[in-house]
Design an enzyme around this catalytic site. Structure first.
Site, PDB file in Angstrom:
ATOM      1  N   GLU A 163      95.185-108.083 -39.538  1.00 14.64           N
ATOM      2  CA  GLU A 163      95.158-108.524 -38.139  1.00 14.64           C
ATOM      3  C   GLU A 163      94.545-107.407 -37.303  1.00 14.64           C
ATOM      4  O   GLU A 163      95.227-106.696 -36.560  1.00 14.64           O
ATOM      5  CB  GLU A 163      96.562-108.886 -37.626  1.00 14.64           C
ATOM      6  CG  GLU A 163      96.510-109.536 -36.245  1.00 14.64           C
ATOM      7  CD  GLU A 163      97.863-109.767 -35.621  1.00 14.64           C
ATOM      8  OE1 GLU A 163      98.885-109.371 -36.216  1.00 14.64           O
ATOM      9  OE2 GLU A 163      97.889-110.337 -34.512  1.00 14.64           O
TER      10      GLU A 163
ATOM     11  N   ASP B 143     101.932-118.424 -32.668  1.00 14.91           N
ATOM     12  CA  ASP B 143     102.111-116.964 -32.686  1.00 14.91           C
ATOM     13  C   ASP B 143     103.028-116.467 -31.575  1.00 14.91           C
ATOM     14  O   ASP B 143     104.116-115.991 -31.836  1.00 14.91           O
ATOM     15  CB  ASP B 143     100.758-116.251 -32.652  1.00 14.91           C
ATOM     16  CG  ASP B 143     100.816-114.845 -33.260  1.00 14.91           C
ATOM     17  OD1 ASP B 143     101.855-114.500 -33.873  1.00 14.91           O
ATOM     18  OD2 ASP B 143      99.835-114.102 -33.152  1.00 14.91           O
TER      19      ASP B 143
ATOM     20  N   HIS C 259     106.737-115.946 -33.336  1.00 16.48           N
ATOM     21  CA  HIS C 259     107.686-114.822 -33.304  1.00 16.48           C
ATOM     22  C   HIS C 259     108.787-115.185 -32.310  1.00 16.48           C
ATOM     23  O   HIS C 259     108.716-114.834 -31.128  1.00 16.48           O
ATOM     24  CB  HIS C 259     106.972-113.530 -32.901  1.00 16.48           C
ATOM     25  CG  HIS C 259     105.935-113.099 -33.889  1.00 16.48           C
ATOM     26  ND1 HIS C 259     106.141-112.076 -34.781  1.00 16.48           N
ATOM     27  CD2 HIS C 259     104.701-113.591 -34.158  1.00 16.48           C
ATOM     28  CE1 HIS C 259     105.060-111.931 -35.547  1.00 16.48           C
ATOM     29  NE2 HIS C 259     104.176-112.843 -35.182  1.00 16.48           N
TER      30      HIS C 259
ATOM     31  N   HIS D 227     101.542-110.828 -42.617  1.00 20.34           N
ATOM     32  CA  HIS D 227     100.572-110.500 -41.567  1.00 20.34           C
ATOM     33  C   HIS D 227      99.532-109.594 -42.228  1.00 20.34           C
ATOM     34  O   HIS D 227      99.878-108.469 -42.633  1.00 20.34           O
ATOM     35  CB  HIS D 227     101.230-109.727 -40.425  1.00 20.34           C
ATOM     36  CG  HIS D 227     101.905-110.586 -39.414  1.00 20.34           C
ATOM     37  ND1 HIS D 227     103.015-111.339 -39.698  1.00 20.34           N
ATOM     38  CD2 HIS D 227     101.621-110.815 -38.096  1.00 20.34           C
ATOM     39  CE1 HIS D 227     103.393-111.988 -38.602  1.00 20.34           C
ATOM     40  NE2 HIS D 227     102.561-111.683 -37.616  1.00 20.34           N
TER      41      HIS D 227
ATOM     42  N   GLN E 147     107.590-105.361 -39.110  1.00 20.52           N
ATOM     43  CA  GLN E 147     106.557-105.281 -38.069  1.00 20.52           C
ATOM     44  C   GLN E 147     105.883-103.908 -38.018  1.00 20.52           C
ATOM     45  O   GLN E 147     104.713-103.793 -37.663  1.00 20.52           O
ATOM     46  CB  GLN E 147     107.198-105.595 -36.712  1.00 20.52           C
ATOM     47  CG  GLN E 147     106.224-105.604 -35.564  1.00 20.52           C
ATOM     48  CD  GLN E 147     106.488-106.738 -34.582  1.00 20.52           C
ATOM     49  OE1 GLN E 147     107.385-107.552 -34.754  1.00 20.52           O
ATOM     50  NE2 GLN E 147     105.703-106.809 -33.554  1.00 20.52           N
TER      51      GLN E 147
ATOM     52  N   HIS F  82     103.647-120.404 -37.610  1.00 22.75           N
ATOM     53  CA  HIS F  82     103.625-118.958 -37.328  1.00 22.75           C
ATOM     54  C   HIS F  82     103.973-118.698 -35.866  1.00 22.75           C
ATOM     55  O   HIS F  82     103.166-118.901 -34.958  1.00 22.75           O
ATOM     56  CB  HIS F  82     102.226-118.396 -37.628  1.00 22.75           C
ATOM     57  CG  HIS F  82     102.163-116.900 -37.537  1.00 22.75           C
ATOM     58  ND1 HIS F  82     101.860-116.095 -38.620  1.00 22.75           N
ATOM     59  CD2 HIS F  82     102.361-116.048 -36.494  1.00 22.75           C
ATOM     60  CE1 HIS F  82     101.867-114.828 -38.247  1.00 22.75           C
ATOM     61  NE2 HIS F  82     102.177-114.781 -36.946  1.00 22.75           N
TER      62      HIS F  82
END
Ligand code: FE2
Length: 425
Positions: free
Chosen positions: A214, A310, A59, A211, A153, A57
């Site tokens: 969170e 992340d 980005h 996701h 997102q 995971h």
């Protein structure tokens, strides 16, 4: 392709040191004292030898964006990070995105990370992030295996374009379908978000990585929706729930029921120690909760849990260098996992457990017949590797050494002491 013999490797599940023979990019034999006349040799010198680390995971569209086109995140909060990312997106070019992603690929290799799942924000109509990361994935595939998640997102249903953009990202070749149900405007749209992800995963035959929850909000309960879809659609073992930080804050009656449902759904859970330890539960005051999912309880229940990095130097988390041992070291502290057996578990959470989450288990690991990817650490065992966040002395990809590290040499030079210090006993 030639042969290579690794001598004196400390492998998991073996009491004695082993030799590992590699031919044509694959492990062909693991045994004690393999004779290798004329074969190139690497001496592991009794050091811990593992399959490469996995980051399930990250980005990569946002990596290294601190101080580039962005202003610094002065508060360190999630909300300011989202604002900064929104300001940055219109300024992004393919050149910038690919340059930063390629740089991080080098950092991963130097840290022995050769399997990565990255999210690519697909909420912008240009889909530049998706296009750039797919191109990088294909350009570096001889060095590192990357999966790209189409990640809405901003949520799928917060705009009229969201669902179409998600579909286009999959048509472009994203490997996984992502979602963000807790970002949607309403609970009902959050449920639709999860259902939509499963529909597209089935239609395009892709993996799922959402996701989910969170947040510290105890009312954010979308992982239960995922679990239900997993069970009803027969997706057990194939979907990943990323973050699930709200679970930390749920009341125990609900959480204990949920753990059973997640077990039944055979869910893969991804926790992200760096970001979540600084972003979550900032509004608590004191006492302040820790912002991680219920790692030890999930593991005790038999649910697969793994660790993601992340962010690497982005508005959400300005530190990091792609080191999975550092992520596991942090979780040892924040999840109360410093017992001996838990340290072994943490090592699994950055190797085999992550490989299972990525659906690559069958070709992963130091086993005869598998692709010859491995790391030789500057450590005698797992506990030492985690304590020192050890360097990778050697990183092998398909039987070839692609990175070597010379650890720092510290020499005390006084009239009383003349000695090198390596922090080992
Ligand atoms: Fe994330």
């Amino acid at each position: 392709m030639g042969a290579l013999l690794i001598k004196n490797a400390k492998l998991r599940d073996f009491q004695k040191l082993q030799d590992v023979l590699i031919k044509d990019g694959k492990f062909v034999r693991i045994a004690e004292n393999i004779q290798g006349e004329g074969v190139a040799t690497v001496d592991a010198a009794g050091n811990l030898t593992l399959p490469p680390f996995v980051d399930p995971h990250v980005h990569m569209d946002a990596v290294l964006s601190c101080g580039d086109l962005s202003r610094p995140n002065r508060s360190g909060t999630l909300l300011e990070a989202i604002d900064i990312w929104g300001e940055r997106k219109p300024l992004l070019t393919k050149e910038i995105l690919k340059k930063n992603a390629r740089e991080v690929v080098k950092w991963y290799i130097a840290n022995g990370v050769l399997r990565v799942r990255t999210h690519a924000d697909c909420s912008d109509p240009t889909l530049l992030t998706v296009e750039s990361l797919i191109e990088v994935r294909d350009e570096v595939r001889d060095l590192i295996d990357i999966q790209v998640v189409a990640f809405p997102q901003n949520g799928i249903f917060t705009s009229t374009e969201g669902e179409g953009l998600l579909r286009r990202a999959l048509e472009m070749g994203a490997d996984c379908v992502g979602g963000a149900p807790h970002i949607e405007y309403t609970r009902e749209d959050g449920v639709r978000d999860v259902e939509c992800v499963y529909q597209y995963a089935e239609k395009f035959d892709r993996m799922i990585d959402i996701h989910v929850d969170e947040t510290g909000d105890t009312h954010s309960r979308f992982v239960e929706v995922m679990a239900k879809e997993n069970i009803m659609r027969g997706w057990q073992g194939r979907a990943a729930a990323s973050h699930t930080t709200a679970m930390h804050n749920y009341n125990n009656d609900y959480a204990f029921k949920l753990l059973g449902v997640l077990k039944k759904a055979d869910m893969n859970m991804i926790t992200n120690p760096f970001d979540n330890s600084v972003l979550q539960n900032r509004t608590d005051g004191y006492p302040r909760k820790r912002g991680h999912t219920r790692v030890d309880e999930l593991l005790e229940k038999g649910v697969n849990v793994c660790i993601g990095h992340d962010s690497i130097m982005d508005p959400w988390y300005s530190m990091g260098k792609g080191n999975m041992l550092a992520a596991a070291n942090l979780l040892a502290h924040t999840a109360h996992m410093n017992g001996h057996d838990q340290l072994l578990e943490l090592m699994d959470m950055i190797t085999h457990r992550s490989a299972r989450t990525l659906g690559i288990e069958d070709k992963y690991g130091i086993k005869e017949g598998n692709p010859a990817d491995l790391v030789i650490l500057d450590a005698k065992d797992e506990a030492e590797a985690l304590r020192l966040t050890s360097e990778c002395l050697y990183v092998l990809r398909k039987g070839k050494v692609i990175c070597r590290t010379t650890p720092a040499l510290r020499t005390i030079d006084t009239s009383e002491i003349k000695e090198n210090v390596d922090f080992k006993l």
